[in-house]
Design an enzyme around this catalytic site. Structure first.
Site, PDB file in Angstrom:
ATOM      1  N   ARG A   1       0.788  -1.309  -0.014  1.00 63.15           N
ATOM      2  CA  ARG A   1       0.051  -0.138   0.165  1.00 63.15           C
ATOM      3  C   ARG A   1       0.596   1.151   0.047  1.00 63.15           C
ATOM      4  O   ARG A   1       0.573   2.347   0.750  1.00 63.15           O
ATOM      5  CB  ARG A   1      -0.893   0.016   1.205  1.00 63.15           C
ATOM      6  CG  ARG A   1      -1.930  -1.091   1.165  1.00 63.15           C
ATOM      7  CD  ARG A   1      -2.872  -0.698   0.100  1.00 63.15           C
ATOM      8  NE  ARG A   1      -4.207  -1.796   0.198  1.00 63.15           N
ATOM      9  CZ  ARG A   1      -4.211  -2.942  -0.231  1.00 63.15           C
ATOM     10  NH1 ARG A   1      -3.260  -3.793  -0.575  1.00 63.15           N
ATOM     11  NH2 ARG A   1      -5.286  -3.743   0.307  1.00 63.15           N
TER      12      ARG A   1
ATOM     13  N   SER B   1     -10.768  -0.425   3.159  1.00 60.89           N
ATOM     14  CA  SER B   1     -10.049  -0.982   4.260  1.00 60.89           C
ATOM     15  C   SER B   1      -9.579   0.604   4.681  1.00 60.89           C
ATOM     16  O   SER B   1      -9.027   1.334   4.101  1.00 60.89           O
ATOM     17  CB  SER B   1      -8.746  -1.660   4.048  1.00 60.89           C
ATOM     18  OG  SER B   1      -8.905  -2.804   3.633  1.00 60.89           O
TER      19      SER B   1
ATOM     20  N   GLU C   1      -4.844   3.777   6.210  1.00 62.82           N
ATOM     21  CA  GLU C   1      -4.236   3.747   4.702  1.00 62.82           C
ATOM     22  C   GLU C   1      -4.874   4.999   3.779  1.00 62.82           C
ATOM     23  O   GLU C   1      -4.741   5.160   2.933  1.00 62.82           O
ATOM     24  CB  GLU C   1      -4.299   2.366   4.242  1.00 62.82           C
ATOM     25  CG  GLU C   1      -5.840   2.147   3.597  1.00 62.82           C
ATOM     26  CD  GLU C   1      -5.770   0.849   2.523  1.00 62.82           C
ATOM     27  OE1 GLU C   1      -4.742   0.749   1.793  1.00 62.82           O
ATOM     28  OE2 GLU C   1      -6.741   0.061   2.416  1.00 62.82           O
TER      29      GLU C   1
END
Ligand code: EPU
Length: 337
Positions: free
Chosen positions: A163, A237, A333
């Site tokens: 990520r 997420s 994130e």
């Protein structure tokens, strides 16, 4: 470029938060990029793809530029028969995956239904069900705003990680992604990636599925676990899965044998943040109009009309609860602005 003043950002962020931008423009074509710095003036700039990885906790006192550079162009095949193509940064990621799979070019099927744009997929190095975008990206074309020039970065120069990428760093903040070049394995070389827990089961015993079958299985899994972006605002997420030293993971596993942990090598272990959040009893928890998704605790949602600050307050509660019980600090994130 047409400049919109005091623009409502609700349609441009998948959380559906009703923040405003002082000014907003659309980058529709490469030549718009040359104008960007003069339009920006002294204002801070925020380039948005399809807004699937941002949370606005207040109005943005600057220029928002929507990246709408489109187009998918087939390129010459690679040395080993790879199917190569270039896609504009503003293309929809999901639409691209479906198009490639339907046209018989496998390699992206595990990444179906990931919300966002092609440019965003590179920034974030999106990953799901055992495949990361970085494995299929050959190069990324950028526009350097300071030098006012186009440049192409090799996959290596993109410095992709879990990520993460160079596009998330200070250096990358001076760039706008223009297009991404992909190299998909030749049909004869392609092998389905089905090792991810859950995917094997969703394929109901098929050991040698086609790319279409993998795509359909991933769709079923995502529909069962993740909120439908058309109905419920979220950014997928909200947190990254934390990576901790192997020793720390081992100690935790002694106390919590159910903990979901993936050894990474290099004496590091990735823990399932969703499990940790679930284990502190936060699944389904609400705060104002924000909630932890009841079927996947890693996802925070806007139940309707939530302010970004409400989602942020819930995220802070999640972080404190996990920290208190497990001594692990979760990192978002999602970009919180
Ligand atoms: N789990 C729980 N409770 C929960 C959620 C998860 O116990 O509420 C457990 C699951 O049972 C499973 C483990 O945690 O054993 C991992 O869960 P899952 O397979 O759903 O994947 P994840 O690690 O939570 C990551 C990505 C997702 C991606 C899936 C599938 C991150 C931050 N998220 O989630 O990506 O779709 O794997 O590959 O790495 C996204 O980034 O927006 C995203 C949705």
């Amino acid at each position: 470029m047409k400049v919109e003043q005091n623009a409502l950002l609700t349609p441009y962020n998948t959380f559906g938060v009703a923040a405003r931008a002082k000014r907003l423009v659309r980058i529709a074509k490469r030549s718009d990029l040359g104008e960007l710095e003069s339009v920006r003036g002294d204002d801070p700039l925020l380039v948005l793809g399809l807004g699937s990885n941002v949370l606005f906790t207040k109005d943005f006192e600057g220029l928002v530029a929507l990246n709408r550079i489109r187009g998918v162009k087939r390129l010459e095949a690679g040395e080993n028969g790879e199917y190569r193509f270039r896609a504009g940064a503003g293309e929809s990621w999901d639409a691209l995956v479906r198009k490639m799979t339907a046209e018989g070019h496998p390699g992206l099927e595990n990444l179906v239904m990931v919300p966002g744009s092609v440019g965003g997929a590179a920034v974030q190095n999106i990953g799901a069900y055992g495949v990361e975008a970085a494995e299929r990206i050959e190069s990324v074309e950028i526009f350097d705003r300071e030098k006012s020039e186009f440049r192409t970065l090799t996959n290596e120069e993109c410095d992709f990680g879990y990520r993460s990428s160079v596009f998330k760093t200070e250096r990358g903040s001076k760039w706008v992604i223009v297009s991404v070049t992909f190299a998909l394995p030749a049909v004869t070389q392609w092998k389905p990636v089905v090792g991810y827990k859950g995917l094997t089961a969703a394929l109901a015993g098929k050991t040698d599925p086609t790319a279409e079958e993998v795509l359909e299985a991933v769709e079923r899994l995502r529909r069962a676990k993740l909120p439908d972006p058309k109905e419920i605002g979220s950014a997928g997420s909200f947190f990254k899965n934390p990576v901790v030293p192997e020793l720390q993971a081992r100690a935790l596993l002694e106390d919590y044998p159910q903990l979901v942990a993936y050894p990474l090598g290099g004496r590091r272990t990735k823990l399932a943040a969703g499990w940790l959040i679930d284990a502190v009893g936060f699944k389904g928890r609400t705060k104002g109009r924000a909630a932890v998704w009841s079927r996947q605790a890693l996802v925070l949602v806007n139940q309707g009309g939530a302010a970004g600050s409400e989602v942020k307050a819930l995220a802070d509660d999640v972080i404190s609860a996990v920290e208190r019980k497990f001594g692990i600090s979760l990192t978002p994130e999602v970009a919180i602005l």
